[in-house]
Design an enzyme around this catalytic site. Structure first.
Site, mmCIF file in Angstrom:
data_model
loop_
_atom_site.group_PDB
_atom_site.id
_atom_site.type_symbol
_atom_site.label_atom_id
_atom_site.label_comp_id
_atom_site.label_asym_id
_atom_site.label_seq_id
_atom_site.Cartn_x
_atom_site.Cartn_y
_atom_site.Cartn_z
ATOM 1 N N LEU A 43 31.637 45.461 38.684
ATOM 2 C CA LEU A 43 31.060 45.456 40.036
ATOM 3 C C LEU A 43 30.996 46.850 40.646
ATOM 4 O O LEU A 43 31.902 47.666 40.469
ATOM 5 C CB LEU A 43 31.893 44.546 40.946
ATOM 6 C CG LEU A 43 32.028 43.091 40.464
ATOM 7 C CD1 LEU A 43 32.916 42.310 41.429
ATOM 8 C CD2 LEU A 43 30.663 42.420 40.328
ATOM 9 N N HIS A 47 26.686 45.318 44.140
ATOM 10 C CA HIS A 47 27.159 43.920 44.121
ATOM 11 C C HIS A 47 27.900 43.591 45.413
ATOM 12 O O HIS A 47 27.726 42.511 45.981
ATOM 13 C CB HIS A 47 28.160 43.708 42.976
ATOM 14 C CG HIS A 47 27.594 43.835 41.601
ATOM 15 N ND1 HIS A 47 27.951 44.846 40.741
ATOM 16 C CD2 HIS A 47 26.710 43.066 40.927
ATOM 17 C CE1 HIS A 47 27.324 44.698 39.588
ATOM 18 N NE2 HIS A 47 26.546 43.634 39.672
ATOM 19 N N SER A 198 25.788 48.510 36.502
ATOM 20 C CA SER A 198 27.022 48.420 35.715
ATOM 21 C C SER A 198 26.918 49.314 34.488
ATOM 22 O O SER A 198 27.918 49.811 33.979
ATOM 23 C CB SER A 198 27.257 46.976 35.284
ATOM 24 O OG SER A 198 27.290 46.161 36.427
#
Ligand code: PAF
Length: 292
Positions: A43, A47, A198
């Site tokens: 994350l 996010h 990510s």
């Protein structure tokens, strides 16, 4: 695994759909709304901003953390995808310990049959990511539909970085008459402009700095779009990346936001976007910008 902040007690993590479903049924009353943020973990601020929006708009927020095998067409990409559940849990609990985390196993989702369903997204799946990652959107459609069935959210939050995914999820929701509102949320960028992802975790510090060329290039295409043709802009982008051996440009496209069909001659009342996918040392990064 539990984490605590000063005032609130963290929710336990749900690893199984039955326990999650039972819990959600017990809290869901009339007019209670559930917001859902599906993720594959690792994350970042992007996010967390989706979670913040969900927290603002719903009584309960569920976040799933699941690296979905059926959406990876490249086994190396799947095996190298960062898996950081402990740090992810801490980040979520720091944001709000009442967020409900669902971190299922592959078995919990696929029950012994790790295959994607086949979807018809009215052609949205044939452009850009769909061309270069065969089967990817069937995998995305499969997991998102399953997660929606398990969580039964009122609202689900998706980042605009994966704009094609966002349009595909909207289409899937519409075609399957699912009672979920799909909310698209703006891209978060690092200080140098690089879209948060990510996959950025896998870049060295130097590559991370150099990768800002991707966003700088698409920002520039927004200016060029005012008086240059899509073909000329595509040529310019190809030259930018050819000159730089750190990068391997997979595609650059200017496409209609609704249909995702490539734009040849821009029409006045249509909205267009630039889309790009570039490899930096085998790490595939994507970005997009509205050209309106
Ligand atoms: O965007 C992602 O992280 C994934 O594609 C999603 C929506 C969580 C499905 O696995």
């Amino acid at each position: 695994m539990f984490a605590f902040n000063f005032n609130k007690i963290a929710m336990p993590i749900f690893y199984g759909k039955v326990a999650l479903n039972t819990f959600l049924k017990s809290v869901k009353k009339q007019n209670t709304s559930i917001g859902f943020v599906p993720t594959m973990g690792a994350l970042h601020q992007g996010h967390l901003s989706l979670m913040q929006q969900s927290l603002k708009e719903n009584q309960y927020t569920v976040v799933s953390i699941f690296v979905n095998p059926t959406q990876f067409n490249n086994p190396e990409d799947l095996s190298k995808y960062p898996r950081t559940l402990e740090q992810d849990t801490e980040k979520i609990n720091d944001l709000d310990p009442e967020i409900i985390i669902y971190a299922p196993s592959v078995e919990d989702i696929y029950e012994g049959n790790v295959n994607a369903e086949s979807f018809d997204f009215d052609g949205l799946e044939n452009q850009m990511e769909g061309k270069f990652r065969p089967g990817h959107f069937d995998g995305v459609g499969t997991i998102v539909k399953r997660l929606f069935e398990i969580v039964q959210p009122n609202n689900a939050y998706f980042g605009e970085k994966d704009f094609q995914q966002l349009q595909i999820v909207k289409k899937m929701t519409l075609k399957n008459n699912l009672a979920v509102t799909i909310v698209g949320c703006p891209i978060h960028r690092e200080a140098n402009g690089l879209a948060m992802s990510s996959r950025n975790e896998r870049l060295t510090a130097q590559q991370r700095e150099e990768a800002s060329l991707i966003s700088q290039t698409i920002f520039k295409t927004k200016e060029l779009f005012k008086n240059k043709s899509p073909a000329a802009i595509k040529e310019w982008v190809a030259e930018v990346f050819e000159k730089n051996p750190t990068f391997d440009l997979e595609y650059f496209e200017i496409a209609d936001e609704e249909t995702l069909n490539p734009c040849i001659d821009p029409e006045k009342d249509k909205k267009y976007r630039a889309f790009i996918a570039v490899f930096v040392n085998n790490i595939r990064l994507i970005d997009t910008i509205s050209l309106k």
